[in-house]
Write an enzyme that holds these catalytic residues in place. Sequence first.
Site, mmCIF file in Angstrom:
data_model
loop_
_atom_site.group_PDB
_atom_site.id
_atom_site.type_symbol
_atom_site.label_atom_id
_atom_site.label_comp_id
_atom_site.label_asym_id
_atom_site.label_seq_id
_atom_site.Cartn_x
_atom_site.Cartn_y
_atom_site.Cartn_z
ATOM 1 N N ASP A 48 1.035 -1.623 0.481
ATOM 2 C CA ASP A 48 0.043 -0.131 -0.136
ATOM 3 C C ASP A 48 0.552 1.005 -0.215
ATOM 4 O OD1 ASP A 48 0.795 0.275 2.684
ATOM 5 O OD2 ASP A 48 -0.953 -0.109 3.436
ATOM 6 N N ASP A 87 -1.274 -6.120 -0.286
ATOM 7 C CA ASP A 87 -1.547 -5.360 1.359
ATOM 8 C C ASP A 87 -2.482 -5.235 1.493
ATOM 9 O OD1 ASP A 87 0.717 -4.959 3.150
ATOM 10 O OD2 ASP A 87 1.378 -3.005 2.404
ATOM 11 N N LYS A 117 -1.279 -9.195 2.946
ATOM 12 C CA LYS A 117 -0.400 -8.949 4.033
ATOM 13 C C LYS A 117 -1.413 -7.761 5.083
ATOM 14 C CE LYS A 117 3.066 -6.437 3.980
ATOM 15 N NZ LYS A 117 2.583 -4.396 5.092
ATOM 16 N N GLU A 119 -1.437 -5.162 8.309
ATOM 17 C CA GLU A 119 -0.813 -4.415 9.671
ATOM 18 C C GLU A 119 -1.070 -4.986 11.431
ATOM 19 O OE1 GLU A 119 0.420 -0.698 8.596
ATOM 20 O OE2 GLU A 119 1.123 -0.498 6.690
ATOM 21 N N GLU A 182 9.448 -3.517 10.805
ATOM 22 C CA GLU A 182 9.594 -2.495 10.001
ATOM 23 C C GLU A 182 10.176 -1.516 11.456
ATOM 24 O OE1 GLU A 182 6.919 -1.249 7.418
ATOM 25 O OE2 GLU A 182 8.047 0.778 7.684
HETATM 26 O O1 KIV Z 1 3.782 -0.929 1.711
HETATM 27 C C1 KIV Z 1 4.709 -1.755 1.462
HETATM 28 O O2 KIV Z 1 5.498 -1.150 0.335
HETATM 29 C C2 KIV Z 1 5.315 -2.178 2.728
HETATM 30 C C3 KIV Z 1 6.441 -2.816 2.576
HETATM 31 C C4 KIV Z 1 7.387 -0.822 2.963
HETATM 32 C C5 KIV Z 1 7.262 -3.935 3.812
HETATM 33 O O3 KIV Z 1 4.349 -2.137 3.520
#
Ligand code: KIV
Length: 265
Positions: A48, A87, A117, A119, A182
Amino acid sequence: MTQSKKRLTVPQFAGLKGDRKIAMLTAYDFTMGQLVDQAGVDGVLVGDSLSMVVQGHENTLPVTLDEMIYHAEMVGRAVQSALIVVDLPFPSYHLGVSKAIENAGRILKETRCQAVKLEGGAEQSDVIAALVNAGIPVMAHIGLRPQSVHQMGGYKVQRDAPRLLNDARSAAAAGAFAMVVECVPSDIAQEITQAIDIPTIGIGAGADCDGQVLVTNDLLGLTSGYVPRHVKAYADLGNVISSAVRQYCDEVQRGVFPDEHQSFA
Ligand code: KIV
């Protein structure tokens, strides 16, 4: 175009822990997806971060699920060998588990990508378990969580070791197959990596994670303005592009391009 049967699978990706380090990069379109895949990454993340890198927003909050799917479709058509993770944007997984399954399910149905993914660690363990039970592989993301930028008061290194370890253990116990870590001090990231059975993919989390991920635009030197300390630029494509475009403008304006080689009789 059909999906390659040779793409790294979720279990194969997770099985790289303890075998060798895992290389992961972002891609947001067909061309970059093809380039990073052919260069040998193990995982491609449709992050994202495209909200900032592609759309020009100041953080990752504005990008929508439909926009993530639009970009994931392009990457899904390009990548033949690597695992593709997409994401879940804010707040597509914060509205209850059935909404999270519906939204994550759209990504798998519509994009040819293999995993999502999200968070969070402990506070998202119910959502992670529900998605995994629905057959949707989940990569967790702990430490600095950019979607919580306002709550965290900025993009800061996360140093609360007990909380980070609890997040990591909870996400792993809920069924996540891997985890982005991160902006966490190296010693804490190392402790997390040793404490769980799934791969840790670090960004600003030191050398002891099981793998690394970077935003490809940062790695290529395409990022103007602030570049975080954890980034290593392996090329200076920003200047390469500027110089090529300046030369093109100059040649067009002087009537040098096109010449007979680019013209038809
Ligand atoms: O959105 C993204 O690019 C990420 C990475 C920085 C891990 O979550």
